[in-house]
Design an enzyme around this catalytic site. Structure first.
Site, mmCIF file in Angstrom:
data_model
loop_
_atom_site.group_PDB
_atom_site.id
_atom_site.type_symbol
_atom_site.label_atom_id
_atom_site.label_comp_id
_atom_site.label_asym_id
_atom_site.label_seq_id
_atom_site.Cartn_x
_atom_site.Cartn_y
_atom_site.Cartn_z
ATOM 1 N N TYR A 256 3.360 48.000 -28.042
ATOM 2 C CA TYR A 256 2.478 47.453 -28.853
ATOM 3 C C TYR A 256 2.965 47.894 -30.341
ATOM 4 O O TYR A 256 2.038 48.813 -30.279
ATOM 5 C CB TYR A 256 1.641 47.436 -27.877
ATOM 6 N N LYS B 88 4.950 42.683 -29.083
ATOM 7 C CA LYS B 88 4.090 42.519 -29.454
ATOM 8 C C LYS B 88 3.520 42.807 -30.626
ATOM 9 O O LYS B 88 3.794 44.046 -30.935
ATOM 10 C CB LYS B 88 2.698 42.556 -28.561
#
Length: 349
Positions: A168, A197
């Site tokens: 992330y 992400k």
């Protein structure tokens, strides 16, 4: 649908086993993943019924997966017990809303500042029903933590976690740590790191990740690359991205899915027009953060979801008669109309 997690039947266990096998064996399915909001009762407890209603709503809208305890999910406002209860509630709802032929990945935020706690969170997430973990780089000591240490941290987590790991990259939530594509590719070389992400919004970085990860993974296209905002879904797809993990999809999941569908169909003009409207609305979600997204829940999903607009302290609910909510209503009106049209079309099929 039950309002509390139920004991697992043999069918549920079979579904969990299939989801686990899918998670272990290949890349996440392309599409829209929703970093779910967290909902609380008037007594400040986890609102299990609201959580499960929202899970069912998102699954029915055709999203590819769910993300729990992301930056939209207020995990930093929860105890470990509460975090587990949310995962259990979502997993229970997914079992009710899907069948064994179409398991929905459940990705849980498990980042912490130490390797030990991160691995513990991964184990707890798996025990509660998550299929994957998504992890921020540890940023508290960012000034003295070098790139080699961050790569080693992710590889050590991937070695020890019972579920596959996604990276992330969100500098605002990691004390400014922004992983460049070279560092991300070093992390992605680990076979149990299965995606990233990119909330940094860097589509150049996204393009490099798409192009280079198969080369470092033995030619396998098994690494999921997604943007972290609904305002560049189409841009990410154009450079080869596999989907999006977008907070705005809490409000307009069908519109976000539709952008992906239109791109796959080659309907670029229509996809651009829809992306423009989604980007306009998402700007307000970005400006006001999860508090603004929560304030829009009853606007998009009906007055019955008014309680879903309540955040945990120190944040307070936006005044429904205030300037911010009026701005949200006006700025998101186009996306709201599109979402309603898509929902009506689906209901008539």
């Amino acid at each position: 649908m039950s309002t509390t997690p139920t004991s697992l039947s043999s069918d549920s266990l079979q579904l969990d086993d299939m989801a686990s096998q899918q998670a272990q064996s290949g890349r996440l399915p392309n599409g829209v993943y929703v970093p779910m909001l967290a909902f609380f009762t008037s007594s400040d407890e986890i609102d299990v019924p609201a959580t499960q209603r929202h899970t069912a709503r998102l699954v029915a809208a055709g999203v590819s997966g769910l993300v729990i305890h992301g930056s939209n999910g207020e995990a930093v406002h929860m105890s470990r017990r509460e975090r587990r209860s949310v995962i259990e509630a979502v997993a229970d709802a997914v079992r009710h809303e899907t069948d064994s032929h179409a398991p929905v990945p459940i990705i849980a935020g498990c980042g912490a500042q130490s390797l030990r706690e991160t691995v513990e969170l991964c184990q707890e997430a798996k025990d509660a029903g998550a299929t994957h973990a998504i992890i921020l780089p540890p940023g508290y000591y960012a000034g003295i933590l070098n790139k080699d240490a961050i790569v080693t941290y992710f590889h050590d987590v991937a070695d020890r976690s019972p579920i596959p790991v996604l990276i992330y990259n969100f500098p605002a939530a990691a004390n400014g740590v922004d992983l460049d594509s070279d560092t991300l590719l070093r992390i992605a070389a680990h076979p149990r790191v299965v995606g990233v992400k990119l909330t940094c919004g860097n589509t150049g970085k996204l393009a490099r990740m798409v192009a280079e990860t198969p080369k470092i993974r033995g030619g396998r296209d098994d690494f999921f690359v997604a943007g972290g905002s609904a305002d560049f879904i189409l841009q990410g797809l154009v450079v080869g991205g596999h989907g999006t993990i977008s907070g705005f999809a809490n409000l307009a999941p069908r519109a976000c899915v539709r952008i992906c569908d239109l791109y796959e169909q080659g309907s670029l003009k229509e996809a651009r027009e829809l992306q423009h409207e989604v980007a306009k609305a998402d700007w307000l979600a970005i400006r006001y953060g999860f508090v603004g997204v929560k304030a829009a829940m009853p606007i998009f999903h009906g007055a019955g979801e008014a309680s879903c607009a309540e955040p945990r302290r120190p944040f307070t609910r936006l005044d429904e008669n205030g300037t911010a909510v009026k701005e949200i209503q006006q700025g998101m009106s186009g996306a709201l109309a599109i979402e309603a049209t898509l929902a009506a079309a689906a209901a008539s099929e």
